[in-house]
Design an enzyme around this catalytic site. Sequence first.
Site, short mmCIF file in Angstrom:
data_model
loop_
_atom_site.label_atom_id
_atom_site.label_comp_id
_atom_site.label_asym_id
_atom_site.label_seq_id
_atom_site.Cartn_x
_atom_site.Cartn_y
_atom_site.Cartn_z
N PHE A 128 94.69 -24.67 63.23
CA PHE A 128 95.14 -23.78 64.30
C PHE A 128 94.82 -22.32 64.02
O PHE A 128 94.81 -21.50 64.93
CB PHE A 128 96.64 -23.98 64.57
N LYS A 129 94.52 -21.98 62.77
CA LYS A 129 94.22 -20.58 62.47
C LYS A 129 92.98 -20.09 63.21
O LYS A 129 92.81 -18.90 63.42
CB LYS A 129 94.08 -20.38 60.96
#
Length: 479
Positions: A128-129
């Site tokens: 998700f980064k």
Amino acid sequence: MMMFQATRRSKGYHHTMKKHTLNYISTRGNTSPRTFSEAVLTGLAPDGGLLLPETVPDVSADLVRWRNLSYGELASAILRRFTDLPTADLDEILRASLQHFSNPEITPLRSFDKLHILELFHGPTLAFKDLALQFLGNLFAYLLDGGRELNLLAATSGDTGSAAIAGVRGKPGIRIFVLYPAGRISALQERQMTTVPDDNVAAIAIDGSFDDCQAIVKELFSDAEFKQRYALGAVNSINWARVLAQIVYYFHGAFRVMERTGAERVRFSVPTGNFGDIFAGYMAWRMGLPVSRLILATNANDILARFFVSGDYSLCKVRATLSPSMDIQVASNFERYLFYRAGGAATTVRQWMQTFSDTGRLCLHADDGRHIDPLFSAESADDAAIIKAIADTYENTGYILDPHSAAGVHAAAREGLDGDPVVCIATAHAAKFPDAVRQAIGRTAVHENLEQLKRLPTREHRLPNDADAVRDFMERRIE
Ligand SMILES: *Cc1c(COP(=O)(O)O)cnc(C)c1O
């Protein structure tokens, strides 16, 4: 909360370079207000605090209209409220930041009866980064405007380094140096960094631990002369732009689950390490998204869960777990939450942070005698619980969770799935963590991008655990 005038939002932006937008203030109150652009380039405030918008826009009146927007349109509508960039420029940055996502919905919602999973791992590094760091990379490039240079330096235990590299590779004016502990990150995570061929990227294996890498970064950042001369910058999770980019998927996920279930309120279960992801959800709630509960999920490093259960925020030793990206004790974004918790009183925040830094402990009392904050509930999951959540979910649905997402699903199940629907945030693709997944279900998940990595040539740099060695390396690369 402050309502923006409708007239201020509508039209005209394309033609005015400067529009009235929010300023950013420090949680510790001793920093002059910054514009959005300044806040992005500042990172940590000079008084040691974190930057926050001076008011939070109330978007409740826009929610109905926003429901049918695509992810990109929604991102534009939300981010416009927080930035000082001309709308056309912001939209171009967003377009560039979303183009490397492999799913047209960017963050698709998968539903299995009452289990809803918001997949945030369709970006280039499958975690998700990417949602924050693709945006931050393009934003840095835009703000430098072809003139200035920026040398990013970061330490990583895995996901942040590869996502940061993917965010800035090939960008003119930006170089990135990522330190990681040699032999202590997974082979896949290492390959995600060392196979990137761009000249502005250097992934450096350090003969030491992650803490050693962080200590080197800290030492180099505290060398004012070096920092100034080489325009050193950070990509860490306290950068406001990262939080901002993450607010979008809370709206997107809430709208999808409302559509699917007819519900009017939503809960989110969020695997947490640095309190970055879940803080974006908290901001979405403050903006008026109908969130009835934020379920905070930790692994065995449960300092945040302890806080929301008992008010006790006290430091323990970091333990290595199957969900390494959450192996964190001091949650760097937590101070932002404390600022709201203190009713915006910076002097209180300063006192609390001082107490915590002096004693390793901060203790707050529940306002109503029961809940530290009724919006939050919290659960921790040790490795056994994480393995069980992966196995149970696979057995019931055929879906394979990664060990971080599994902590969130575990917490959601403990909370109970009846009532307002729970959106469980999935932070990484299961193929990134083959060992934990194999332990749970006897097989691994595959992803074609990771298979490809195995065939690409790598470029390895290795340095001793020594800040001077890293400084020399950087100087040679930059000059
Ligand atoms: C970074 C990370 C987390 C934790 O996110 P925070 O913003 O630090 O709370 C969870 N899962 C994965 C896969 C991550 O990479």
